[in-house]
Enzyme design. Sequence first.
Site, PDB file in Angstrom:
ATOM      1  N   LYS A   1      25.933 -38.006 -24.443  1.00 31.07           N
ATOM      2  CA  LYS A   1      24.742 -37.182 -24.655  1.00 31.07           C
ATOM      3  C   LYS A   1      23.764 -37.877 -25.597  1.00 31.07           C
ATOM      4  CE  LYS A   1      24.816 -33.694 -27.691  1.00 31.07           C
ATOM      5  NZ  LYS A   1      23.630 -33.686 -28.574  1.00 31.07           N
ATOM      6  N   ASN A   2      24.286 -38.389 -26.697  1.00 39.81           N
ATOM      7  CA  ASN A   2      23.425 -38.965 -27.726  1.00 39.81           C
ATOM      8  C   ASN A   2      22.852 -40.325 -27.341  1.00 39.81           C
ATOM      9  OD1 ASN A   2      23.791 -36.751 -29.386  1.00 39.81           O
ATOM     10  ND2 ASN A   2      25.556 -37.645 -30.437  1.00 39.81           N
TER      11      ASN A   2
ATOM     12  N   ARG B   1      18.202 -30.067 -30.573  1.00 41.10           N
ATOM     13  CA  ARG B   1      17.855 -30.614 -31.883  1.00 41.10           C
ATOM     14  C   ARG B   1      17.193 -31.987 -31.790  1.00 41.10           C
ATOM     15  NH1 ARG B   1      20.086 -28.446 -36.604  1.00 41.10           N
ATOM     16  NH2 ARG B   1      20.260 -30.477 -37.590  1.00 41.10           N
TER      17      ARG B   1
ATOM     18  N   CYS C   1      21.478 -26.492 -32.681  1.00 41.42           N
ATOM     19  CA  CYS C   1      22.524 -25.963 -33.564  1.00 41.42           C
ATOM     20  C   CYS C   1      22.043 -25.870 -35.007  1.00 41.42           C
ATOM     21  CB  CYS C   1      23.763 -26.857 -33.518  1.00 41.42           C
ATOM     22  SG  CYS C   1      24.634 -26.819 -31.956  1.00 41.42           S
TER      23      CYS C   1
ATOM     24  N   ARG D   1      17.793 -30.944 -40.740  1.00 41.88           N
ATOM     25  CA  ARG D   1      17.595 -32.264 -40.150  1.00 41.88           C
ATOM     26  C   ARG D   1      16.124 -32.589 -40.340  1.00 41.88           C
ATOM     27  NH1 ARG D   1      20.084 -33.861 -34.374  1.00 41.88           N
ATOM     28  NH2 ARG D   1      21.956 -33.614 -35.611  1.00 41.88           N
ATOM     29  N   PRO D   2      15.739 -32.932 -41.569  1.00 36.88           N
ATOM     30  CA  PRO D   2      14.320 -33.104 -41.876  1.00 36.88           C
ATOM     31  C   PRO D   2      13.708 -34.240 -41.071  1.00 36.88           C
ATOM     32  CG  PRO D   2      15.693 -33.961 -43.656  1.00 36.88           C
ATOM     33  CD  PRO D   2      16.607 -33.251 -42.715  1.00 36.88           C
ATOM     34  N   ILE D   3      12.457 -34.026 -40.663  1.00 38.94           N
ATOM     35  CA  ILE D   3      11.776 -35.049 -39.875  1.00 38.94           C
ATOM     36  C   ILE D   3      10.792 -35.829 -40.733  1.00 38.94           C
ATOM     37  CG2 ILE D   3      12.069 -33.798 -37.707  1.00 38.94           C
ATOM     38  CD1 ILE D   3       9.136 -32.896 -37.984  1.00 38.94           C
ATOM     39  N   ASP D   4      10.933 -35.715 -42.062  1.00 37.22           N
ATOM     40  CA  ASP D   4      10.005 -36.419 -42.936  1.00 37.22           C
ATOM     41  C   ASP D   4      10.110 -37.929 -42.769  1.00 37.22           C
ATOM     42  OD1 ASP D   4      12.562 -36.064 -44.080  1.00 37.22           O
ATOM     43  OD2 ASP D   4      11.808 -36.589 -46.067  1.00 37.22           O
ATOM     44  N   LEU D   5      11.329 -38.430 -42.497  1.00 30.20           N
ATOM     45  CA  LEU D   5      11.485 -39.871 -42.282  1.00 30.20           C
ATOM     46  C   LEU D   5      10.740 -40.317 -41.022  1.00 30.20           C
ATOM     47  CD1 LEU D   5      15.240 -40.494 -43.180  1.00 30.20           C
ATOM     48  CD2 LEU D   5      13.227 -41.034 -44.549  1.00 30.20           C
TER      49      LEU D   5
ATOM     50  N   ASP E   1      30.135 -35.663 -36.243  1.00 35.31           N
ATOM     51  CA  ASP E   1      30.363 -34.857 -35.046  1.00 35.31           C
ATOM     52  C   ASP E   1      31.845 -34.673 -34.723  1.00 35.31           C
ATOM     53  OD1 ASP E   1      27.692 -34.474 -34.704  1.00 35.31           O
ATOM     54  OD2 ASP E   1      27.464 -35.757 -32.956  1.00 35.31           O
TER      55      ASP E   1
ATOM     56  N   ILE F   1      27.190 -35.657 -44.407  1.00 37.62           N
ATOM     57  CA  ILE F   1      25.970 -35.797 -43.620  1.00 37.62           C
ATOM     58  C   ILE F   1      25.157 -34.504 -43.592  1.00 37.62           C
ATOM     59  CG2 ILE F   1      25.006 -36.495 -41.397  1.00 37.62           C
ATOM     60  CD1 ILE F   1      26.534 -38.711 -42.871  1.00 37.62           C
TER      61      ILE F   1
ATOM     62  N   ARG G   1      26.148 -27.580 -24.404  1.00 40.34           N
ATOM     63  CA  ARG G   1      25.147 -28.572 -24.798  1.00 40.34           C
ATOM     64  C   ARG G   1      25.728 -29.978 -24.810  1.00 40.34           C
ATOM     65  NH1 ARG G   1      23.896 -28.280 -30.005  1.00 40.34           N
ATOM     66  NH2 ARG G   1      22.496 -30.000 -29.538  1.00 40.34           N
TER      67      ARG G   1
END
Length: 417
Positions: free
Chosen positions: A22-23, A92, A116, A121-125, A306, A328, A398
């Site tokens: 999936k990933n 996600r 989930c 899971r910040p998107i600032d990066l 995971d 994590i 998922r």
Amino acid sequence: MESIIVKGGNELGGKIRVHGSKNSCLPILAAVILTDDVCVIHNCPDLTDVSAAVKILEFLGCGVERDADVITVDSRTLDRCDIPEGLMREMRSSIVFLGSVLSRLGKAELYTPGGCEIGLRPIDLHISALKALGADIDESHGKLSCKRNAAFSGTNINLSFPSVGATENIILACAVSKGVTNIYNAAREPEIAVLVDFLNKCGAKIKLKADGTISICGVEKLHGCEFRVIPDRITAATYMAAVASAGGDVLIEDIAPIHLKSVISVFEQAGCSIDVGKSSLRIKSPEILKPVRNVRTMPYPGFPTDAQAPVMATATKADGTSVIVENIFESRYKHVPQLIRLGAKIRVEDRVAVIDGVKKLYGARVEATDLRGGGALIVAALRAEGQSEITNIHHIDRGYEKIETALGSIGADIKRG
């Protein structure tokens, strides 16, 4: 509403195949946008997250056809740069479309992702990296309005954390660009290397250096190609946990053992016998599982976050006390109360979980709170006395392809109800 019903007590035996990752599949499907051509992707798993990615591609104007595990995408007809909030919130990792849409069309409008609730899971990066490349990004009430006034030019980007998603977005933004971009402290997960392989097959010039730096020499154009997605290492780890928990002897096929080194080490510590082949492994559960003393989730090549929940479910059977430290995500123990409903003894303090093995678990009605937590409940239910019913299985769908069929093929008493 559907549920998964498990009657515990059956030992597992035979062989089981692992579906595509999936990933790995999701960022590759985002990357096809960059080609302005036709791509054929093999070994795509039948998962709701993958279906969500296909819906995004279709909304953007791409032609998409699916035949079993083969997805063909024609991105020549792509004509939109916006992704609705409803589609973004289905998974996600939908933020991975930001880099490719922005690079292809020069603008992108989308929303912060859903999926989930396992922690922030910040998107600032992602945002700071794209701004460093020259993007203008406005974030307001969860909506991102992004544009670039010229083609991205090379720069050096230092990530404060080796974020997989941020690394993928930078790669996608810079594959078609001007100059050379270097990503320092980039994520090293196998899925990153495979994304690079795919883009290079399409004509990109990307190098993975020995020190972990990723160097992207931008090109003017990419072409389509045919490509195969790697096996899903987390599904493989979950199957290993199922065998260790239920007992038995199973051959797990279509895997990449090199991607599972840290996981294999943990199961060997638990007393499992593991025989590794070129693209398979055989795992045999001991009569009495040993505790795992100190499992710490870390970025690859460390133990994957995971796999934490399925391993915890296995540890509930061990003869002794196991300790897991989640480094994590700060909210990745939501499955613990559900395991306790089955009879597990688990104490959590901050990021540390202490699992005291018990002789028996008992069937109960439990709820999947997230994808890997749902997998953990199935693992635990396989050894529980009596019948367990797992609800909220949309989380499980998922990331696990027809898990009841797969585990049923090796002797589990499991069905969808």
